[in-house]
Design an enzyme around this catalytic site. Sequence first.
Site, PDB file in Angstrom:
ATOM      1  N   GLY A   1       0.838  -1.206   0.000  1.00  0.00           N
ATOM      2  CA  GLY A   1       0.000   0.000   0.000  1.00  0.00           C
ATOM      3  C   GLY A   1       0.866   1.245   0.000  1.00  0.00           C
TER       4      GLY A   1
ATOM      5  N   ARG B   1       0.529  -5.032  -4.914  1.00  0.00           N
ATOM      6  CA  ARG B   1       0.696  -6.046  -3.865  1.00  0.00           C
ATOM      7  C   ARG B   1       1.119  -7.371  -4.494  1.00  0.00           C
ATOM      8  NH1 ARG B   1      -0.915  -4.003   0.945  1.00  0.00           N
ATOM      9  NH2 ARG B   1      -2.517  -2.381   0.983  1.00  0.00           N
TER      10      ARG B   1
ATOM     11  N   ASP C   1       5.654  -5.349   5.657  1.00  0.00           N
ATOM     12  CA  ASP C   1       5.989  -6.750   5.940  1.00  0.00           C
ATOM     13  C   ASP C   1       6.050  -7.627   4.688  1.00  0.00           C
ATOM     14  OD1 ASP C   1       6.169  -6.288   8.574  1.00  0.00           O
ATOM     15  OD2 ASP C   1       4.243  -7.168   9.113  1.00  0.00           O
TER      16      ASP C   1
ATOM     17  N   THR D   1       5.002   2.051   6.136  1.00  0.00           N
ATOM     18  CA  THR D   1       3.575   1.725   6.156  1.00  0.00           C
ATOM     19  C   THR D   1       2.847   2.704   7.056  1.00  0.00           C
ATOM     20  OG1 THR D   1       1.849   0.201   6.923  1.00  0.00           O
ATOM     21  CG2 THR D   1       3.984  -0.079   7.927  1.00  0.00           C
TER      22      THR D   1
ATOM     23  N   ASP E   1       0.450   1.890   8.674  1.00  0.00           N
ATOM     24  CA  ASP E   1      -0.020   1.110   9.825  1.00  0.00           C
ATOM     25  C   ASP E   1       0.952   1.165  11.004  1.00  0.00           C
ATOM     26  OD1 ASP E   1      -2.039   0.381   8.092  1.00  0.00           O
ATOM     27  OD2 ASP E   1      -1.256  -1.624   7.708  1.00  0.00           O
TER      28      ASP E   1
ATOM     29  N   ASP F   1       3.302  -0.833  11.798  1.00  0.00           N
ATOM     30  CA  ASP F   1       3.309  -2.126  12.490  1.00  0.00           C
ATOM     31  C   ASP F   1       4.519  -2.998  12.177  1.00  0.00           C
ATOM     32  OD1 ASP F   1       2.711  -2.781   9.885  1.00  0.00           O
ATOM     33  OD2 ASP F   1       0.931  -3.966  10.347  1.00  0.00           O
TER      34      ASP F   1
ATOM     35  N   ARG G   1      -5.236  -2.059   9.668  1.00  0.00           N
ATOM     36  CA  ARG G   1      -5.211  -3.518   9.634  1.00  0.00           C
ATOM     37  C   ARG G   1      -5.288  -4.086  11.059  1.00  0.00           C
ATOM     38  NH1 ARG G   1      -1.482  -5.603   4.939  1.00  0.00           N
ATOM     39  NH2 ARG G   1      -3.273  -5.377   3.597  1.00  0.00           N
TER      40      ARG G   1
ATOM     41  N   GLN H   1      -6.637   8.766   3.770  1.00  0.00           N
ATOM     42  CA  GLN H   1      -5.532   8.734   4.748  1.00  0.00           C
ATOM     43  C   GLN H   1      -4.177   8.504   4.102  1.00  0.00           C
ATOM     44  OE1 GLN H   1      -6.996   5.994   8.292  1.00  0.00           O
ATOM     45  NE2 GLN H   1      -8.244   5.784   6.480  1.00  0.00           N
TER      46      GLN H   1
HETATM   47  O1  F6P Z   1      -1.370  -1.742   4.977  1.00  0.00           O
HETATM   48  C1  F6P Z   1      -1.762  -0.461   4.625  1.00  0.00           C
HETATM   49  C2  F6P Z   1      -3.248  -0.375   4.441  1.00  0.00           C
HETATM   50  O2  F6P Z   1      -3.564   0.953   4.137  1.00  0.00           O
HETATM   51  C3  F6P Z   1      -4.089  -0.885   5.604  1.00  0.00           C
HETATM   52  O3  F6P Z   1      -4.200   0.072   6.624  1.00  0.00           O
HETATM   53  C4  F6P Z   1      -5.384  -1.227   4.920  1.00  0.00           C
HETATM   54  O4  F6P Z   1      -6.088  -2.225   5.624  1.00  0.00           O
HETATM   55  C5  F6P Z   1      -4.932  -1.733   3.581  1.00  0.00           C
HETATM   56  O5  F6P Z   1      -3.661  -1.167   3.338  1.00  0.00           O
HETATM   57  C6  F6P Z   1      -5.830  -1.370   2.422  1.00  0.00           C
HETATM   58  O6  F6P Z   1      -5.354  -1.978   1.274  1.00  0.00           O
HETATM   59  P1  F6P Z   1      -5.755  -1.560  -0.202  1.00  0.00           P
HETATM   60  O7  F6P Z   1      -5.093  -0.243  -0.531  1.00  0.00           O
HETATM   61  O8  F6P Z   1      -5.218  -2.661  -1.051  1.00  0.00           O
HETATM   62  O9  F6P Z   1      -7.254  -1.422  -0.232  1.00  0.00           O
END
Ligand code: F6P
Length: 341
Positions: free
Chosen positions: A10, A71, A102, A124, A126, A128, A170, A272
Amino acid sequence: MRFGVLTGGGDCPGLNAAVRAVVYRAARAGHESVGFLDGWKGVRDGQSRPLRPSDLVDAVTRGGTILGSSRTNPFAKPEDADRALATLDRLGIDVLVAIGGDDTLSAARELHRRGRRVVGVPKTMDNDVGGTDWTFGFDSASTVAMDAVGRLRDTAASHHRVVLLEVMGRHAGWVALATGLAAAADATLLPEEPYDEPRLLARVRAAVAARGYALVVVSEGVDLGQAAGTAAAHDEFGHELLRERGVGATLARRIEAATGIESRSAQIGHIQRGGPPTLFDRLLATRLGAAAVDLALAGRFGEVAVLRGEEVRGVPFDDALRETKRVPPAWRDLLHTFEAE
Ligand code: F6P
């Protein structure tokens, strides 16, 4: 040497700052850089572009990633891995700098295990990634969410409502924690804590009694004990796309049903992740990108540039990836200090 660089997973504010730092630092030492397009997909499919400092002069100011992201898992199939390795050989890549969370860093570790020279940069929103104190993207994303709560406060107060904001993150509640603390939410729900409906309803009732409205921040990863079989799309690394579950909307319905107070929810989703990085994220991304090149120049392949305290340093992939970093008890205790009855 020829450096390859990619941004995977992401996107988040700060990626361009990190790419810029890689390219400038490598150029200063007399090395050239190549950018792979759309993360590991570009390595697998052989899609790249040359990167010169002049391409990136003001990239530190811009959100998203000029390289694109995806991804894609390059080790999903044996033939994909073969194609990725062939691309690196064909382009004469001496060192690959993988910038990601990760999943992206796990693929980078696998490439290193297969004998390639790889270094990593964690990112990230997140926050995390276990091996680093902070990841860039988190400060920018949480600042957007904090601003959103400020806007929701105005409308919640006008209509005497309960308003919930669902934020990303997440399975780690860092964005919710920072947003709830910094924007003075009446209640903040994290995936690290079991969902406690009586406590939430008490908080909401108390806030409405005190000043006519309530604000709740909820992380998308909170488990409300929803029935199995609710919408659950997954990405290529097998992660459930949590926003599809809509915990904010579900909670708004439950609160309204239990209290009789009109309730609304908002989900700011990918808002965000966009926009210019904050000062903190620009500086952190710049430091980590430059440090990754320094690791490579020192022959420290198989390491990730991380922040520990005030210091940027290299740690092995295994250390950086050992665990998902969740919100620890001390932070949760601080959060709940402001939720006293
Ligand atoms: O890991 C980053 C993140 O933004 C998470 O907070 C969220 O759950 C996910 O990616 C959303 O993924 P996508 O952009 O593939 O919808």
